[in-house]
Structure formats: C-alpha cells, structure tokens
Design an enzyme around this catalytic site. Structure first.
Site, short mmCIF file in Angstrom:
data_model
loop_
_atom_site.label_atom_id
_atom_site.label_comp_id
_atom_site.label_asym_id
_atom_site.label_seq_id
_atom_site.Cartn_x
_atom_site.Cartn_y
_atom_site.Cartn_z
N HIS A 102 -1.49 14.66 -15.16
CA HIS A 102 -1.62 15.55 -14.01
C HIS A 102 -0.49 16.56 -14.02
CE1 HIS A 102 0.68 11.97 -12.88
NE2 HIS A 102 1.41 12.78 -12.14
N HIS A 104 1.69 18.82 -11.30
CA HIS A 104 2.03 19.09 -9.91
C HIS A 104 2.12 20.61 -9.71
CE1 HIS A 104 3.64 14.96 -8.96
NE2 HIS A 104 3.76 14.93 -10.27
P1 5GP Z 1 3.94 11.35 -11.02
O1 5GP Z 1 5.04 10.58 -10.33
O2 5GP Z 1 3.14 10.45 -11.93
O3 5GP Z 1 4.36 12.60 -11.70
O4 5GP Z 1 2.98 11.85 -9.86
C1 5GP Z 1 2.07 11.04 -9.23
C2 5GP Z 1 1.75 11.68 -7.90
O5 5GP Z 1 0.55 11.12 -7.41
C3 5GP Z 1 2.82 11.44 -6.84
O6 5GP Z 1 3.34 12.68 -6.38
C4 5GP Z 1 2.10 10.68 -5.75
O7 5GP Z 1 2.47 11.08 -4.46
C5 5GP Z 1 0.63 11.00 -6.02
N1 5GP Z 1 -0.29 9.95 -5.66
C6 5GP Z 1 -0.16 8.62 -5.93
N2 5GP Z 1 -1.23 7.95 -5.47
C7 5GP Z 1 -2.06 8.87 -4.92
C8 5GP Z 1 -3.33 8.77 -4.28
O8 5GP Z 1 -3.93 7.72 -4.13
N3 5GP Z 1 -3.87 9.95 -3.81
C9 5GP Z 1 -3.24 11.14 -3.95
N4 5GP Z 1 -3.86 12.21 -3.47
N5 5GP Z 1 -2.03 11.26 -4.56
C10 5GP Z 1 -1.45 10.14 -5.03
#
Ligand code: 5GP
Ligand code: ZN
Length: 140
Positions: A102, A104
């Site tokens: 993903h 951001h």
């Molecule tokens: P990472 O830490 O892997 O770069 O980003 C994961 C992102 O996914 C985090 O910013 C977190 O807030 C978001 N996230 C985690 N679980 C969910 C979910 O169930 N729904 C949504 N919409 N975002 C999520």
C-alpha cells in the site's frame, strides 16, 4: 497471489470488512486510513495481493502510483492541503504493519504536527561512497 485469506486489505477488497473507498479502477482501490496521520490520509492498494514493494508486479505498481497521483491532486484541490507525502513502508523494520502492498497518501497542512523521523545532517563522504558502490554492484 491474487488474494490472501488472512489479509485484512484482501478482506476489504472482498467486501468482508468495511472501508471508506475514495477511488477505484481496474487494478487499484483507495480508501481512508482508520488511524489518519492528518485529515484526509488515504491508502492506495492493488486489487491483487502482494506483500510489499519487492514482490508487487510492475503493472500493479504503475497503477498504484498513478492512483496515488490522482489522490495527491485531489488533496490539494478538494481538501486545501499545502502539500502531500506519498509513503510506502517495505518490511517490518521500515514500519510496515499490513503486509498487502500500500501507498499512504498523507495530506500536509502548514503547521501540522508531523515531523521528519530522522535528523538531517552531513554524512561521512567515504561511507556514502562505500554504500553507493555496494548499491550499484561495483564492489565484487
Ligand atoms: P503500514 O504501517 O503497513 O505502512 O500501514 C498500514 C496502515 O493501515 C496504517 O496506517 C493503519 O492505520 C491502516 N489500517 C490498519 N488496519 C486497517 C483497517 O482495517 N482499515 C483501514 N481503513 N485502515 C487500516
Ligand atoms: Zn491482501
């Protein structure tokens, strides 16, 4: 792999978990982050499951990048943001917590509380050159 039954983002894609979708096309879906860093923080994902930047297919990466650009344009135009950070974390050591690739898209506003996570300062030129030699594969 096109879907991983244990992946929360695959569950969002399948409609098994709720999400607030703001953009979608043939290869991508974008939805609001539930823990936003700033107002309007969204995530762009490929419909096909891949763990991270190292494993995503090039055509999916291209589609995700273009979707991120679409959102970046809307962040400026519709939310009145002053800038935008487009961030990917690859690997737990790099803060990745959800292992479905993903990007951001984080709107930035003058005076918002976000700060660089490192302190910029001059590096050791010898060490920079040594790292560069390793990166370009010329140290064998
Ligand atoms: P990472 O830490 O892997 O770069 O980003 C994961 C992102 O996914 C985090 O910013 C977190 O807030 C978001 N996230 C985690 N679980 C969910 C979910 O169930 N729904 C949504 N919409 N975002 C999520
Ligand atoms: Zn997934």
């Amino acid at each position: 792999m096109s879907a991983d039954p244990d992946c929360i983002f695959c569950k969002i894609l399948a409609g098994e978990l709720p999400a607030t979708i703001v953009d979608q096309d043939e290869h991508t879906v974008s939805f609001m982050d539930i823990h936003p860093a700033t107002r309007g923080h969204a995530l762009v994902i490929p419909r096909a499951h891949s763990r991270d930047l190292l494993s995503i297919e090039p055509n999916d990466l291209e589609a995700v990048a273009l979707a991120a650009k679409r959102l970046a344009e809307r962040v400026n135009e519709y939310l009145g943001a002053d800038g935008v950070n487009v961030i990917n974390s690859c690997g737990a050591a790099a803060w990745q917590t959800v292992f479905h690739f993903h990007i951001h898209v984080i709107p930035r506003y003058k005076g918002d509380p976000l700060r660089l996570p490192w302190v910029p300062g001059p590096g050791d030129p010898v060490e920079i050159a040594a790292a560069a030699a390793q990166l370009n594969g010329s140290t064998d």
